[in-house]
Design a protein around this motif. Structure first.
Motif, PDB file in Angstrom:
ATOM      1  N   PHE A  36       0.864  -1.183   0.000  1.00  0.00           N
ATOM      2  CA  PHE A  36       0.000   0.000   0.000  1.00  0.00           C
ATOM      3  C   PHE A  36       0.898   1.229   0.000  1.00  0.00           C
ATOM      4  O   PHE A  36       2.064   1.164   0.378  1.00  0.00           O
ATOM      5  CB  PHE A  36      -0.908   0.003   1.242  1.00  0.00           C
ATOM      6  N   HIS A  83      -2.871   7.701   6.635  1.00  0.00           N
ATOM      7  CA  HIS A  83      -3.630   7.765   5.382  1.00  0.00           C
ATOM      8  C   HIS A  83      -2.884   6.961   4.319  1.00  0.00           C
ATOM      9  O   HIS A  83      -1.710   7.227   4.046  1.00  0.00           O
ATOM     10  CB  HIS A  83      -3.758   9.231   4.939  1.00  0.00           C
ATOM     11  N   PHE A  84      -3.565   5.949   3.743  1.00  0.00           N
ATOM     12  CA  PHE A  84      -2.931   5.150   2.694  1.00  0.00           C
ATOM     13  C   PHE A  84      -3.854   5.019   1.489  1.00  0.00           C
ATOM     14  O   PHE A  84      -5.067   5.205   1.579  1.00  0.00           O
ATOM     15  CB  PHE A  84      -2.528   3.762   3.218  1.00  0.00           C
ATOM     16  N   SER A  85      -3.247   4.710   0.348  1.00  0.00           N
ATOM     17  CA  SER A  85      -4.003   4.542  -0.898  1.00  0.00           C
ATOM     18  C   SER A  85      -3.466   3.327  -1.639  1.00  0.00           C
ATOM     19  O   SER A  85      -2.334   2.887  -1.408  1.00  0.00           O
ATOM     20  CB  SER A  85      -3.845   5.797  -1.767  1.00  0.00           C
ATOM     21  N   PHE A 110     -11.858   1.909   5.377  1.00  0.00           N
ATOM     22  CA  PHE A 110     -11.432   1.777   3.982  1.00  0.00           C
ATOM     23  C   PHE A 110     -12.579   2.203   3.073  1.00  0.00           C
ATOM     24  O   PHE A 110     -13.682   1.663   3.156  1.00  0.00           O
ATOM     25  CB  PHE A 110     -11.040   0.323   3.676  1.00  0.00           C
ATOM     26  N   GLY A 164      -7.998   4.652   4.587  1.00  0.00           N
ATOM     27  CA  GLY A 164      -7.420   4.112   3.351  1.00  0.00           C
ATOM     28  C   GLY A 164      -8.479   4.028   2.271  1.00  0.00           C
ATOM     29  O   GLY A 164      -9.685   4.073   2.554  1.00  0.00           O
TER      30      GLY A 164
END
Length: 565
Positions: A128, A135-137, A510, A538
């Motif tokens: 990721f 904060h992840f994408s 998410f 996320g």
């Protein structure tokens, strides 16, 4: 639960245990994972002298280099590796994968290593992109797939779900947690991803997820972007969100090549809270305060620059040389932030965004359908308002008043079609089919639930500090409901027989369809002011209004061609 430090630790362990000169070999997605967490100078310090893509067709032998591969465990990457191991270019091969390897994949690698150049094979769960600590994408290109039924394109739909589930699994493996899982009841795609994540964590790979039990289990909540279509449509007025909305951020980098007068070394700049102290301190500041803080930074720099001009002795010269790297870094930082704010100011003025944004905020936060209709119609008739701003205004009006004023809504559709060449016919109607009031679970406008109505009245009486930042994403309500134990089971059911008792200490939310920087800011501020529960956000992509509308257009195009929606 700080994701950047987890990813940095993985990459650091990969590189520091292998001595000598190294080449780092990445794929199209691990390039993003590494570049967001590690700077080029940090890679050089770890003796990485070359970075290559696994799908490049280079054949030059480099036996003096050790190769560190960091790849997603896809069948395509395994085939690239199989071919490269058959004819090795490097002296040693150290293979690291960002997620769980299948037994069959390990067997293929073992069978391919005839010359015994592979020194190790490990799983490091960094599948990721850790944009900020919480904060992840996943940077999914096919992000529009969440709007389409699986029957339209089963293979693409499955690969979309698989990638989302892989990313979620990696986050929890990296954090060494096994959560109880909830999902938004009205979303088929959220339910599917939640159930497939549960299958991996509790059945297929239960041994991997068998971590030490905590007093209360963490929660994974999977929700659908369509439950809050308003947030990605709004103009933004805080630094990080505003840069993404007006210029665009990709993997914490901003492309400034379109701006006229920028120096060669400023054509692509990094905006990272880990690498830039000024940005970290100001990323959530509103535009007005940001301008003041940049002026202060410029004044400080000018003071230092002036003192460096007064070099009169050998000692002065030696001091300047010692401080020169820091001076250059400060010069680059000042130039970067001044260039960004100057460009954003230009766009705001050119597109009359202060006027547009005021109406947007009224549509998102306050009632009054008649006044809203007049205000939107007036801007549709204004020649200086851009096509995309007209479209967003009509979308925001339609989401708010779809049931209240069908005749006036039709007038706005017709006016939009006649005024905006870029407007795709039926796009606003498609948005209402996807994310209209009948499709949404949450109380988007705070007018269904007595508690939310009271809260909105209180906010209205207190006044809002800034008319341009009064909007609060639906995410805020969801976080409050979780911390207070009020998230309804009927709207957000649990997967399987795993239930949460007591107040959770860790929650990962998410969003299928993508997050926004406004939501990331809301979560960061909530974490900073509320002890007890820590949240991580996320999603499948990071949206601005342009990306959200592009996803809508792509989904509409596919839906029309298949005629199933």
């Amino acid at each position: 639960m700080a994701l950047i430090s987890v990813v940095r630790d993985y990459i650091g362990r990969m590189l520091q245990d292998i001595s000598g000169m190294k080449v780092l070999v990445l794929d199209s997605q691990t390039v993003s994972i590494v570049s967001v967490a590690y700077s080029q100078s940090e890679l050089l310090q770890k003796e990485v002298f070359l970075v290559e893509r696994v799908d490049s067709v280079l054949t030059e032998p480099m036996a003096h280099l050790k190769a560190v591969y960091f790849l997603r465990p896809t069948s395509e990457n395994i085939q690239h590796l199989r071919r490269q191991l058959a004819s090795p270019r490097f002296g040693e091969y150290h293979l690291f994968f960002s997620n769980i390897l299948k037994i069959t994949q390990i067997q293929v690698l073992a069978d391919s290593d005839d010359q015994e150049v592979v020194q190790q094979v490990q799983e490091f769960f960094a599948d990721f992109i850790a944009i900020d600590p919480h904060h992840f994408s996943l940077n999914l290109q096919m992000n529009h797939m969440y709007m389409l039924p699986a029957v339209i394109d089963p293979p693409t739909s499955q690969s979309f779900c698989d990638r989302a589930v892989d990313g979620i699994a990696a986050v929890f493996l990296a954090l060494k947690r096994r959560p109880v899982i909830r999902y938004q009841r009205t979303s088929d795609i959220a339910k599917r991803i939640a159930q497939e994540a549960a299958k991996i964590m509790y059945e297929q790979e239960s041994g991997l997820f068998d971590f030490r039990r905590t007093e209360t289990s963490p929660i994974l909540l999977v929700i659908d972007r369509r439950d809050d279509p308003v947030t990605p449509l709004l103009n933004q007025w805080t630094y990080q969100a505003m840069v993404h909305e007006l210029i665009g951020i990709q993997d914490n980098r901003v492309d400034l090549r379109q701006i006229g007068k920028v120096s060669k070394d400023q054509q692509e700049v990094v905006l990272s809270s880990e690498q830039d102290v000024f940005f970290k301190a100001n990323m959530y500041e509103n535009f007005g305060d940001l301008g003041m803080n940049i002026k202060r930074m410029v004044d400080d720099f000018q003071h230092i620059a002036k003192s460096n001009q007064n070099i009169q002795t050998i000692e002065d010269m030696a001091k300047f040389v010692d401080n020169y790297p820091e001076y250059r870094k400060m010069h680059g930082n000042v130039s970067k932030h001044v260039a960004l704010v100057t460009e954003m100011s230009r766009i705001v003025e050119e597109r009359k965004l202060m006027l547009v944004s005021q109406i947007e905020q009224e549509l998102a936060c306050n009632g009054g359908q008649g006044a809203a209709f007049e205000a939107v119609m007036k801007l549709l008739n204004d020649e200086s308002i851009s096509d995309i701003d007209r479209l967003r205004l009509v979308m925001l009006y339609a989401l708010r008043y779809e049931k209240e004023s069908p005749v006036q809504l039709m007038q706005l559709f017709n006016k939009l079609a006649s005024r905006s060449a870029k407007y795709k016919s039926g796009l606003v109607q498609f948005l209402l089919k996807q994310a209209g009031i009948d499709k949404r679970t949450g109380d988007l406008y705070g007018n269904r639930d007595l508690l939310n109505i009271a809260r909105n009245m209180a906010r209205g009486l207190k006044g809002v500090e800034n008319v341009y930042t009064q909007h609060q994403p639906l995410l805020f309500q969801i976080m409050e409901s979780i911390t207070k134990g009020r998230l309804k089971d009927i709207d957000y059911p649990f997967v399987g027989n795993h239930f949460q008792q007591g107040r959770p200490q860790e929650v990962v939310i998410f969003i299928v369809g993508g997050t926004t920087y406004e939501e990331a800011r809301t979560m960061a501020l909530y974490n900073a002011t509320n002890s007890g529960t820590r949240f991580v956000l996320g999603g499948t992509a990071v949206l601005n209004s342009k990306r959200f509308i592009k996803d809508l257009e792509e989904a509409q195009r596919i839906a029309r061609s298949s005629s199933t929606i």
